[in-house]
Design a protein around this motif. Structure first.
Motif, PDB file in Angstrom:
ATOM      1  N   LEU A  27      -8.305   5.256  -9.417  1.00  0.00           N
ATOM      2  CA  LEU A  27      -7.623   5.368  -8.127  1.00  0.00           C
ATOM      3  C   LEU A  27      -6.110   5.351  -8.312  1.00  0.00           C
ATOM      4  N   TYR A  28      -5.439   6.226  -7.565  1.00  0.00           N
ATOM      5  CA  TYR A  28      -3.982   6.332  -7.644  1.00  0.00           C
ATOM      6  C   TYR A  28      -3.418   6.235  -6.242  1.00  0.00           C
ATOM      7  N   ARG A  29      -2.508   5.291  -6.036  1.00  0.00           N
ATOM      8  CA  ARG A  29      -1.783   5.303  -4.759  1.00  0.00           C
ATOM      9  C   ARG A  29      -0.642   6.286  -4.913  1.00  0.00           C
ATOM     10  N   TYR A  30      -0.628   7.326  -4.051  1.00  0.00           N
ATOM     11  CA  TYR A  30       0.373   8.363  -4.255  1.00  0.00           C
ATOM     12  C   TYR A  30       1.394   8.442  -3.139  1.00  0.00           C
ATOM     13  N   ARG A  31       1.186   7.711  -2.046  1.00  0.00           N
ATOM     14  CA  ARG A  31       2.158   7.736  -0.944  1.00  0.00           C
ATOM     15  C   ARG A  31       2.007   6.418  -0.214  1.00  0.00           C
ATOM     16  N   GLU A  32       3.083   5.959   0.447  1.00  0.00           N
ATOM     17  CA  GLU A  32       2.956   4.685   1.158  1.00  0.00           C
ATOM     18  C   GLU A  32       3.920   4.612   2.336  1.00  0.00           C
ATOM     19  N   ILE A  33       3.391   4.142   3.437  1.00  0.00           N
ATOM     20  CA  ILE A  33       4.260   3.779   4.567  1.00  0.00           C
ATOM     21  C   ILE A  33       4.322   2.258   4.546  1.00  0.00           C
ATOM     22  N   TYR A  34       5.522   1.706   4.605  1.00  0.00           N
ATOM     23  CA  TYR A  34       5.684   0.242   4.570  1.00  0.00           C
ATOM     24  C   TYR A  34       6.848  -0.029   5.499  1.00  0.00           C
ATOM     25  N   HIS A  35       6.551  -0.381   6.746  1.00  0.00           N
ATOM     26  CA  HIS A  35       7.630  -0.465   7.730  1.00  0.00           C
ATOM     27  C   HIS A  35       7.316  -1.477   8.814  1.00  0.00           C
ATOM     28  N   THR A  36       8.364  -2.151   9.273  1.00  0.00           N
ATOM     29  CA  THR A  36       8.183  -3.100  10.373  1.00  0.00           C
ATOM     30  C   THR A  36       8.595  -2.446  11.689  1.00  0.00           C
ATOM     31  N   LYS A  37       8.204  -3.087  12.776  1.00  0.00           N
ATOM     32  CA  LYS A  37       8.716  -2.778  14.122  1.00  0.00           C
ATOM     33  C   LYS A  37       8.524  -1.332  14.555  1.00  0.00           C
ATOM     34  N   LYS A  38       7.372  -0.782  14.249  1.00  0.00           N
ATOM     35  CA  LYS A  38       7.035   0.534  14.775  1.00  0.00           C
ATOM     36  C   LYS A  38       5.626   0.464  15.327  1.00  0.00           C
ATOM     37  N   LEU A  39       5.335   1.303  16.310  1.00  0.00           N
ATOM     38  CA  LEU A  39       4.012   1.278  16.918  1.00  0.00           C
ATOM     39  C   LEU A  39       2.997   2.007  16.048  1.00  0.00           C
ATOM     40  N   VAL A  40       1.747   1.573  16.166  1.00  0.00           N
ATOM     41  CA  VAL A  40       0.686   2.223  15.390  1.00  0.00           C
ATOM     42  C   VAL A  40       0.644   3.719  15.695  1.00  0.00           C
ATOM     43  N   GLU A  41       0.887   4.031  16.958  1.00  0.00           N
ATOM     44  CA  GLU A  41       0.906   5.428  17.362  1.00  0.00           C
ATOM     45  C   GLU A  41       1.934   6.238  16.540  1.00  0.00           C
ATOM     46  N   ASP A  42       3.112   5.661  16.371  1.00  0.00           N
ATOM     47  CA  ASP A  42       4.141   6.367  15.595  1.00  0.00           C
ATOM     48  C   ASP A  42       3.763   6.475  14.125  1.00  0.00           C
ATOM     49  N   HIS A  43       3.137   5.417  13.632  1.00  0.00           N
ATOM     50  CA  HIS A  43       2.676   5.484  12.239  1.00  0.00           C
ATOM     51  C   HIS A  43       1.625   6.577  12.085  1.00  0.00           C
ATOM     52  N   ALA A  44       0.719   6.655  13.063  1.00  0.00           N
ATOM     53  CA  ALA A  44      -0.353   7.661  12.982  1.00  0.00           C
ATOM     54  C   ALA A  44       0.261   9.061  12.945  1.00  0.00           C
ATOM     55  N   LYS A  45       1.263   9.275  13.784  1.00  0.00           N
ATOM     56  CA  LYS A  45       1.911  10.599  13.791  1.00  0.00           C
ATOM     57  C   LYS A  45       2.574  10.874  12.448  1.00  0.00           C
ATOM     58  N   ARG A  46       3.182   9.844  11.906  1.00  0.00           N
ATOM     59  CA  ARG A  46       3.852  10.018  10.615  1.00  0.00           C
ATOM     60  C   ARG A  46       2.840  10.323   9.504  1.00  0.00           C
ATOM     61  N   ILE A  47       1.686   9.681   9.582  1.00  0.00           N
ATOM     62  CA  ILE A  47       0.646   9.952   8.573  1.00  0.00           C
ATOM     63  C   ILE A  47       0.295  11.441   8.607  1.00  0.00           C
ATOM     64  N   LEU A  48       0.107  11.971   9.811  1.00  0.00           N
ATOM     65  CA  LEU A  48      -0.226  13.397   9.931  1.00  0.00           C
ATOM     66  C   LEU A  48       0.920  14.270   9.410  1.00  0.00           C
TER      67      LEU A  48
END
Ligand SMILES: Nc1ncnc2c1ncn2[C@@H]1O[C@H](COP(=O)(O)OP(=O)(O)O)[C@@H](O)[C@H]1O
Ligand SMILES: [Mg+2]
Length: 486
Positions: free
Chosen positions: A288-309
């Protein structure tokens, strides 16, 4: 009416950076002619500033000098050293800024007198090693291994100044780190830098307001992180959970993930604490290889979901551009869409993710001990000289400025060293564990499956049944065809 936009004029004060007040340790750095020196000390003492200043002074004064500014990876150099160099050292209208492009892709700073500072990362060693230099400045030297260091030493023979120097700065690490040993053995000189050496923090015998608030932040750290970043001590973390973790083995250079590798997300929710989403891929041997990561405070899950896409889209575009120009982007995109997201248990957050991602959202197996043991097992050599878990360098999407300011970990690899057992040694200390938790969820999903672990009792009853698409290790696990039109 069209208006010409004028470039704002730099004030006289901005044009000439500084003057710098150079105190004890910084002065020793500027004067030192030793072949190997490392400036070490807690965070924010001015280590990077003085190293950058030395390169600049030498280049300004002596024509034809060649310097190298290097870090473990070229990308990480952009975030830190180049910002210091351009914003704090180089005069605003310095000739070397006139060309060379954006900071991220810049290859060198060229001085009018023919001197130059080349930029590089040890992730592309052939570029760095093909030339000779007078001074090499290594940022965050603890990230290197000793072979990197010794290879750099062989590049010091340009001979334009009376001495040749490998100059490094670093925060402390463990007392058995090769660099500390090299210092102890007398091969490399260590210059210790203190907060009192930084005039922004300490003036006329007292701490400035900025100094007080900076030290208060460092005081709120805990464990080995505090001893190293606040007090500059080379200490071992007592009771590290992942003793088998080694940057040299488990942190690897980036590569483009082949289209046919399976991909997954693992997520630890957070708002005040960091939200972490790790992108994983699995090779044909099950590594298994971790190849990308979001690591951030104070943002909504909705915004994270959009960023994932968005990140998936960006990768699809990159893959299409580089490797598969004939495949429609949509096709690539569906192939690199993660199969599932393995998540923390907050039902509402999971529903939000499901709404955007349209992939199975699976509640993580959260048994701590077995999960940790599974990760430890993957970190060990699997008998073929390689472990079965890797983190790719520079996977971080955006560095969280607030975490940087608090000197908190900003990505998973920055947590691992100080992830320690509590005193009773039954569970780890519950702090700075967002990335390591996400990593454990990922591995537990793979390695604990079918080994008799119940779904966690804290999950709502409806979720206690196994996920709809049971996960299998054979690599042919059911991919919903609506998502992967193959
Ligand atoms: N001698 C100095 N004069 C003026 N500002 C300084 C001096 N030393 C450090 N600073 C400032 O203090 C901050 C931290 O310095 P930096 O070199 O990044 O620290 P470190 O590398 O030790 O973490 C920077 O904003 C830098 O410009
Ligand atoms: Mg620094």
């Amino acid at each position: 009416v069209t208006r010409k936009r004028r470039k704002p004029q730099a004030s006289q004060e901005e044009k000439s950076r500084g003057p710098y007040e150079i105190r004890q340790s910084a002065l020793s750095v500027l004067h030192s002619q030793d072949t190997e020196i490392v400036v070490a000390g807690p965070a924010g003492t001015g280590k990077s500033l003085v190293c950058c200043l030395k390169l600049h002074c030498v280049c300004e004064r002596v024509p034809g000098v060649r310097c190298l500014m290097v870090r473990k990876t070229r990308e990480s150099l952009t975030e830190a050293a180049l910002v210091t160099f351009e914003n704090k050292i180089l005069p605003v209208d310095h000739a070397s800024l006139a060309n060379g492009g954006q900071r991220r892709v810049r290859q060198a700073y060229h001085y009018p007198n023919g001197s130059q500072i080349t930029l590089g990362g040890l992730d592309k060693p052939q570029k760095v090693m093909s030339t000779e230099y007078d001074i090499i400045y290594v940022q965050e030297a603890i990230e290197l291994n000793e072979a990197d260091w010794e290879a750099l030493l062989t590049r010091l023979r340009h001979g334009k100044i009376p001495y040749q120097q490998l100059l490094a700065d670093t925060n402390p690490d463990s007392p058995i780190h090769w660099l500390k040993r090299r210092v102890d053995a007398g091969k490399c000189r260590m210059i210790e830098s203190r907060h009192e050496d930084n005039p922004l923090l300490y003036k006329l015998g007292e701490w400035t307001p900025a100094g007080k608030s900076y030290l208060a932040k460092l005081d709120s750290l805990t464990g080995p992180r505090k001893l190293r970043l606040r007090f500059g001590r080379w200490v071992q973390s007592e009771g590290v959970v992942y003793e088998g973790w080694s940057r040299a083995t488990h942190l690897i250079n980036r590569f483009h993930v082949p289209l046919d590798w399976e991909r997954f997300l693992s997520i630890d929710f957070g708002y005040t604490n960091a939200f972490v989403c790790q992108f994983w891929c699995k090779d044909h041997d099950g590594r298994l290889y971790r190849y990308r990561e979001i690591y951030h405070t104070k943002k909504l899950v909705e915004d994270h979901a959009k960023r994932i896409l968005e990140l998936i889209d960006l990768e699809a575009k990159a893959l299409s551009y580089r490797q598969n120009p004939k495949l429609p982007i949509e096709n690539i995109r569906s192939r690199i869409m993660p199969q599932m997201a393995i998540c923390d248990h907050d039902a509402e957050d999971r529903a939000t993710l499901a709404k955007y991602l349209h992939i199975p959202i699976v509640p993580a197996r959260k048994e701590i001990r077995p999960g940790i043991e599974a990760v430890q097992a993957r970190m060990r050599d699997a008998g073929d000289g390689k472990p079965r878990i890797f983190l790719m360098h520079d996977s971080l999407d955006q560095r969280d400025a607030w975490l940087v300011e608090c000197k908190k970990p900003c990505c998973t690899e920055e947590e691992i060293d100080s992830y320690i057992w509590n005193e009773e040694k039954d569970v780890p200390v519950d702090e700075d564990n967002h990335g390591v938790d996400a990593m454990r969820y990922m591995i537990s999903q793979f390695d604990l499956f079918g080994k008799g672990f119940e779904a966690p009792s804290s999950a709502p009853a409806a979720e206690r049944k196994p996920p709809e698409q049971p996960f299998r290790l054979d690599g042919n696990s059911a991919r919903p065809s609506r998502l992967f039109g193959r």
